[in-house]
Design an enzyme around this catalytic site. Structure first.
Site, short mmCIF file in Angstrom:
data_model
loop_
_atom_site.label_atom_id
_atom_site.label_comp_id
_atom_site.label_asym_id
_atom_site.label_seq_id
_atom_site.Cartn_x
_atom_site.Cartn_y
_atom_site.Cartn_z
N ASN A 7 0.88 -1.17 0.00
CA ASN A 7 0.00 0.00 0.00
C ASN A 7 0.92 1.22 0.00
OD1 ASN A 7 -1.83 2.01 0.46
ND2 ASN A 7 -2.72 1.11 2.31
N ARG A 91 -2.47 -2.16 -3.56
CA ARG A 91 -3.71 -1.42 -3.33
C ARG A 91 -3.67 -0.16 -4.19
NH1 ARG A 91 -5.45 2.43 1.59
NH2 ARG A 91 -7.59 2.71 0.91
N HIS A 180 -12.92 2.47 -0.10
CA HIS A 180 -12.94 1.36 0.89
C HIS A 180 -13.64 0.13 0.32
CE1 HIS A 180 -13.11 4.69 4.20
NE2 HIS A 180 -11.86 4.26 4.10
N LEU A 209 -16.14 2.46 9.74
CA LEU A 209 -15.87 3.67 10.52
C LEU A 209 -14.43 3.64 11.00
CD1 LEU A 209 -19.17 3.67 12.65
CD2 LEU A 209 -18.83 4.57 10.35
N GLY A 212 -10.89 7.48 7.99
CA GLY A 212 -11.82 7.77 6.91
C GLY A 212 -13.03 6.87 7.14
N ARG A 241 -12.29 14.89 8.18
CA ARG A 241 -13.02 15.33 6.98
C ARG A 241 -14.46 15.67 7.34
NH1 ARG A 241 -11.39 10.18 3.89
NH2 ARG A 241 -9.17 10.52 3.58
N GLU A 384 -8.25 -5.67 4.91
CA GLU A 384 -8.06 -5.33 3.50
C GLU A 384 -6.84 -6.03 2.92
OE1 GLU A 384 -8.80 -1.32 5.01
OE2 GLU A 384 -9.51 -0.82 3.00
P1 ADP Z 1 -7.53 4.18 8.92
O1 ADP Z 1 -7.25 2.77 8.42
O2 ADP Z 1 -8.59 4.90 8.16
O3 ADP Z 1 -6.34 4.99 9.24
P2 ADP Z 1 -8.56 2.76 11.25
O4 ADP Z 1 -9.64 1.92 10.67
O5 ADP Z 1 -7.32 2.11 11.72
O6 ADP Z 1 -8.23 4.00 10.32
O7 ADP Z 1 -9.22 3.57 12.48
C1 ADP Z 1 -8.45 4.43 13.27
C2 ADP Z 1 -9.36 5.12 14.28
O8 ADP Z 1 -10.05 4.14 15.05
C3 ADP Z 1 -8.61 5.94 15.30
O9 ADP Z 1 -8.37 7.24 14.84
C4 ADP Z 1 -9.58 5.97 16.47
O10 ADP Z 1 -10.48 7.06 16.32
C5 ADP Z 1 -10.37 4.69 16.33
N1 ADP Z 1 -10.04 3.71 17.36
C6 ADP Z 1 -9.01 2.84 17.38
N2 ADP Z 1 -9.03 2.09 18.51
C7 ADP Z 1 -10.11 2.51 19.22
C8 ADP Z 1 -10.69 2.14 20.47
N3 ADP Z 1 -10.18 1.18 21.25
N4 ADP Z 1 -11.81 2.81 20.88
C9 ADP Z 1 -12.34 3.77 20.10
N5 ADP Z 1 -11.85 4.16 18.91
C10 ADP Z 1 -10.75 3.53 18.48
#
Ligand code: ADP
Length: 397
Positions: A7, A91, A180, A209, A212, A241, A384
């Site tokens: 990636n 990716r 996604h 969630l 992004g 965002r 992914e």
């Molecule tokens: P990306 O792949 O889009 O960077 P992720 O799917 O890894 O993001 O999600 C990251 C987000 O998940 C973090 O910014 C945080 O807000 C949330 N997160 C991670 N662990 C926890 C947790 N234990 N409780 C609540 N939110 C969490």
């Protein structure tokens, strides 16, 4: 087969080496600050500690070489030589209308990906650089492109067209693409599998969630709508965002604050979302802690965020004329029981509710709705990289 999943971003590169038969992750890691001072590789062989090594990486070819060196290292490596890497899965963020599925990379495919650069100017050129670097370092190893947009290509015209003059679609392909896709595909398939059903018999809403965030309607196995648009800015409120806003706000703020369109674009992508709203953080752990300490803006951000998720669930239940499964995934969806619970409060009219005794889930597969509910609410961790490895293995066999 051992599949190297790549990636590639503009200054970073994430990788995993996955055995496609056992589906075990042999090693994973990250190259940071490519093309800058202080570049380094963080490499974690399975079951061992992470090793960090500073090494000059003037460009991505050096980064790929550092990855191969780490994977074949006598001490921290997991394979003996390059010949034990059978294929590479890349990716790719934007496949435009050209790619509705993953493909083996050829010169024609490279040209077609480059034609989508306009649609994702920050991501696609970096993805292409990653492919070319692999071609140089590992010539002859087959490579596959897996697109973030591909799964959403089944959307009907009525879901992907915007209310804009048609000529912008004709001239520039301005339409909804969605992102996604690999995750929405993986999670909807896995949700059905967990329930002992096939995806083709179900109406599934996937709430991805993460930092992004996007949501999609998967009707009998096909994506029929998704919340991200031409770019990943549309739809849900995200970490930084803004998601959906009145488009006239852009000119309004530009005039008031004397900002250019591109400055506003940066604000909408990097300084908005729950971080901008709460003035606390984009991380939901911080937001939740702030809300518990009585921070009113953190509470407002969480309430607005979950209200928006619930509105999209309602919209997609309408789009599919019903829903059987709602699946939460990605960092927040998998870990944040409060977000799931706050969203669940709006879903009673659908016949969905959350059993709080089952909602204390952190990253595991679980059914969290009350027994007997019409709609099954689930937590389904996304993967992914595994999805990319599976698709790569199936195409190069
Ligand atoms: P990306 O792949 O889009 O960077 P992720 O799917 O890894 O993001 O999600 C990251 C987000 O998940 C973090 O910014 C945080 O807000 C949330 N997160 C991670 N662990 C926890 C947790 N234990 N409780 C609540 N939110 C969490």
């Amino acid at each position: 087969m051992n599949i190297l999943v790549i990636n590639c971003g503009s200054s970073s590169l994430k990788y995993q080496l996955i055995n496609s038969e056992s589906e075990a992750v042999l090693a994973k890691g990250l190259c940071e600050r490519i093309g800058m001072e202080g570049s380094c590789i963080k490499h974690t062989p399975s079951g061992k500690d992470k090793v960090t090594k500073e090494t000059p990486m003037p460009d991505h070819t050096y980064a790929i070489q550092a990855v191969i060196d780490a994977l074949t290292d006598a001490e921290h490596g997991v394979v003996k030589s390059l010949s034990e890497i059978d294929a590479v899965g890349h990716r790719i963020v934007h496949g435009g209308e050209k790619f509705a599925k993953s493909v083996v990379i050829t010169d024609e495919v490279l040209d077609a990906i480059a034609e989508c650069n306009d649609l994702a100017p920050l991501h696609n050129p970096a993805n292409l650089i990653g492919i070319n670097a692999c071609k140089k370092i590992m010539p002859g190893v087959p490579m596959v492109a897996v697109f973030d947009t591909a799964f959403h290509q089944t959307m009907p015209e009525k879901a992907y067209m915007y209310g804009l003059p048609y000529e912008y679609y004709e001239k520039y392909k301005v339409r909804r693409y969605g992102f996604h896709g690999t995750s929405h595909d993986f999670v909807s398939a896995r949700a059905a599998e967990i329930l002992g059903k096939t995806r083709e018999d179900l109406k599934i809403i996937v709430c991805h969630l993460g930092n992004g965030a996007s949501i999609s309607a998967v009707d009998h196995g096909k994506c029929v709508d998704t919340s991200m648009g031409l770019t990943p800015l549309e739809g849900l409120i995200m970490g930084t965002r803004c998601g959906d806003i009145d488009p006239a706000i852009i000119e309004f703020i530009a005039k008031k604050e004397n900002l250019s369109i591109s400055e506003i674009n940066t604000i909408m992508n990097k300084k908005s979302g729950v971080e901008g709203m709460s003035k606390v953080s984009s991380d939901f752990r911080d937001l939740s802690a702030a809300m518990d300490q009585g921070n009113a803006l953190a509470k407002m951000a969480l309430e607005t965020y979950t209200y928006r998720v619930a509105k999209y669930i309602g919209a997609y239940a309408a789009a599919m004329n019903g829903v059987d499964v709602i699946a939460f995934t990605a960092g927040i969806g998998e870990n944040d029981g409060r977000v799931r619970s706050m969203t669940g409060k709006y879903l009673g009219y659908l016949g969905a509710s959350i059993d709080e005794s089952k909602n204390n889930v952190h990253g595991d597969e679980a059914i969290i709705s009350n027994e007997g509910d019409k709609v099954t609410v689930m937590v389904v961790p996304t993967n992914e990289e595994l999805a990319i490895a599976r698709q790569t293995a199936s195409l190069v066999k």
